[in-house]
Design a protein around this motif. Structure first.
Motif, PDB file in Angstrom:
ATOM      1  N   PRO A  92      65.052  43.830  -1.275  1.00 47.64           N
ATOM      2  CA  PRO A  92      65.260  45.283  -1.364  1.00 47.64           C
ATOM      3  C   PRO A  92      65.331  45.982  -0.016  1.00 47.64           C
ATOM      4  CG  PRO A  92      63.012  44.715  -1.976  1.00 47.64           C
ATOM      5  CD  PRO A  92      63.764  43.419  -1.830  1.00 47.64           C
ATOM      6  N   HIS A  93      64.737  45.398   1.021  1.00 48.79           N
ATOM      7  CA  HIS A  93      64.784  45.988   2.355  1.00 48.79           C
ATOM      8  C   HIS A  93      66.181  45.893   2.970  1.00 48.79           C
ATOM      9  CE1 HIS A  93      63.796  41.748   2.672  1.00 48.79           C
ATOM     10  NE2 HIS A  93      64.361  41.748   3.871  1.00 48.79           N
ATOM     11  N   THR A 100      68.857  36.775  -2.654  1.00 49.85           N
ATOM     12  CA  THR A 100      69.270  35.467  -2.172  1.00 49.85           C
ATOM     13  C   THR A 100      69.138  34.503  -3.349  1.00 49.85           C
ATOM     14  OG1 THR A 100      67.007  35.057  -1.385  1.00 49.85           O
ATOM     15  CG2 THR A 100      68.628  35.789   0.250  1.00 49.85           C
ATOM     16  N   VAL A 101      70.018  33.500  -3.374  1.00 48.59           N
ATOM     17  CA  VAL A 101      69.975  32.466  -4.414  1.00 48.59           C
ATOM     18  C   VAL A 101      69.773  31.145  -3.672  1.00 48.59           C
ATOM     19  CG1 VAL A 101      71.179  31.367  -6.337  1.00 48.59           C
ATOM     20  CG2 VAL A 101      71.582  33.804  -5.838  1.00 48.59           C
ATOM     21  N   TYR A 129      72.401  25.270   4.435  1.00 50.59           N
ATOM     22  CA  TYR A 129      71.250  25.776   5.170  1.00 50.59           C
ATOM     23  C   TYR A 129      71.554  27.209   5.578  1.00 50.59           C
ATOM     24  CZ  TYR A 129      69.910  20.906   5.298  1.00 50.59           C
ATOM     25  OH  TYR A 129      69.574  19.640   4.940  1.00 50.59           O
ATOM     26  N   TYR A 130      70.547  28.036   5.614  1.00 52.04           N
ATOM     27  CA  TYR A 130      70.769  29.442   5.932  1.00 52.04           C
ATOM     28  C   TYR A 130      69.979  29.825   7.175  1.00 52.04           C
ATOM     29  CZ  TYR A 130      66.350  29.796   3.381  1.00 52.04           C
ATOM     30  OH  TYR A 130      65.066  29.617   2.946  1.00 52.04           O
ATOM     31  N   SER A 131      70.437  30.890   7.818  1.00 50.43           N
ATOM     32  CA  SER A 131      69.757  31.428   8.990  1.00 50.43           C
ATOM     33  C   SER A 131      69.218  32.808   8.645  1.00 50.43           C
ATOM     34  CB  SER A 131      70.729  31.561  10.162  1.00 50.43           C
ATOM     35  OG  SER A 131      71.246  30.306  10.510  1.00 50.43           O
ATOM     36  N   VAL A 132      68.166  33.174   9.305  1.00 51.26           N
ATOM     37  CA  VAL A 132      67.616  34.516   9.133  1.00 51.26           C
ATOM     38  C   VAL A 132      67.410  35.129  10.508  1.00 51.26           C
ATOM     39  CG1 VAL A 132      66.490  34.040   6.927  1.00 51.26           C
ATOM     40  CG2 VAL A 132      65.238  33.655   9.045  1.00 51.26           C
ATOM     41  N   LYS A 133      67.418  36.455  10.537  1.00 51.07           N
ATOM     42  CA  LYS A 133      67.081  37.165  11.763  1.00 51.07           C
ATOM     43  C   LYS A 133      65.561  37.272  11.805  1.00 51.07           C
ATOM     44  CE  LYS A 133      71.252  39.942  11.576  1.00 51.07           C
ATOM     45  NZ  LYS A 133      71.802  41.296  11.406  1.00 51.07           N
ATOM     46  N   GLU A 134      64.992  36.919  12.924  1.00 48.64           N
ATOM     47  CA  GLU A 134      63.542  36.968  13.034  1.00 48.64           C
ATOM     48  C   GLU A 134      63.090  38.416  13.115  1.00 48.64           C
ATOM     49  OE1 GLU A 134      61.521  34.290  15.599  1.00 48.64           O
ATOM     50  OE2 GLU A 134      63.148  32.830  15.484  1.00 48.64           O
ATOM     51  N   SER A 135      62.485  38.855  12.037  1.00 43.49           N
ATOM     52  CA  SER A 135      61.952  40.204  11.946  1.00 43.49           C
ATOM     53  C   SER A 135      60.999  40.227  10.762  1.00 43.49           C
ATOM     54  CB  SER A 135      63.088  41.215  11.763  1.00 43.49           C
ATOM     55  OG  SER A 135      63.744  40.974  10.533  1.00 43.49           O
ATOM     56  N   LEU A 136      60.287  41.294  10.637  1.00 38.29           N
ATOM     57  CA  LEU A 136      59.445  41.480   9.463  1.00 38.29           C
ATOM     58  C   LEU A 136      59.864  42.767   8.785  1.00 38.29           C
ATOM     59  CD1 LEU A 136      55.939  40.394  10.737  1.00 38.29           C
ATOM     60  CD2 LEU A 136      57.427  39.183   9.159  1.00 38.29           C
ATOM     61  N   VAL A 138      61.839  39.517   6.856  1.00 36.10           N
ATOM     62  CA  VAL A 138      62.940  38.641   7.265  1.00 36.10           C
ATOM     63  C   VAL A 138      64.273  39.254   6.833  1.00 36.10           C
ATOM     64  CG1 VAL A 138      63.988  36.386   6.846  1.00 36.10           C
ATOM     65  CG2 VAL A 138      61.536  36.566   7.214  1.00 36.10           C
ATOM     66  N   GLN A 139      65.261  39.187   7.706  1.00 35.21           N
ATOM     67  CA  GLN A 139      66.598  39.705   7.418  1.00 35.21           C
ATOM     68  C   GLN A 139      67.559  38.533   7.204  1.00 35.21           C
ATOM     69  OE1 GLN A 139      67.569  43.213   7.518  1.00 35.21           O
ATOM     70  NE2 GLN A 139      65.362  43.423   7.378  1.00 35.21           N
TER      71      GLN A 139
END
Length: 156
Positions: A92-93, A100-101, A129-136, A138-139
């Motif tokens: 939701p953010h 995500t599935v 495999y997926y990547s995320v942006k390091e944040s809180l 997670v993005q």
């Protein structure tokens, strides 16, 4: 916020393409590829069913599965055991109705690729495999986000 069982349309966040089987496909019982479809298509309907292990996703009478790193729909009921249980997580953010599935072990996720599909105006949907942006919090990248819109039955 978990996804309720029901009927949905699914769109890719990356470019707003609808997710589903191509309206024109061979008549065999072979697994059918799932694509990110061009905007001119009728929105495919997905049946989302919550179960103990996660969710099953069905489109056009078949269940979603990963075959050779791509998403297919298994049509033959005897082969449903090869269909997968998916982990669907709300994000939701990152926007309304975005999810995500992921695979059951959460090591890979649905991803819209830039690879053109075998049908006109389509893109391949992969399980990768997926990547995320390091944040809180997670993005997730847009290619790993999908909008689930419930289809409301208006005939009541």
């Amino acid at each position: 916020m978990s996804l309720e069982s029901g009927v949905y349309t699914i769109k890719c966040k990356l470019n707003g393409n609808l997710v589903g089987r191509h309206p024109v496909e061979d008549r065999s019982a072979n697994p059918k590829p799932v694509y990110a479809l061009g905007a001119d298509n009728v929105p495919p309907q997905w049946v989302v069913e919550r179960c103990e292990e996660g969710y099953t996703l069905s489109n056009g009478g078949g269940r979603a599965a990963s075959i050779d790193g791509k998403i297919f729909v298994i049509l033959v009921e005897e082969e449903f055991s090869t269909a997968e249980t998916w982990v669907i997580e709300a994000q939701p953010h990152q926007g309304e109705n975005l999810y995500t599935v992921k695979t059951k072990d959460q090591s890979k996720a649905w991803s819209q690729t830039a690879e053109v599909g075998g049908e006109p105006e389509t893109f391949i949907l992969a399980v990768d495999y997926y990547s995320v942006k390091e944040s809180l919090p997670v993005q997730y990248l847009p290619q790993n986000l999908f909008e689930f819109t419930p289809i409301v039955d208006t005939e009541d």
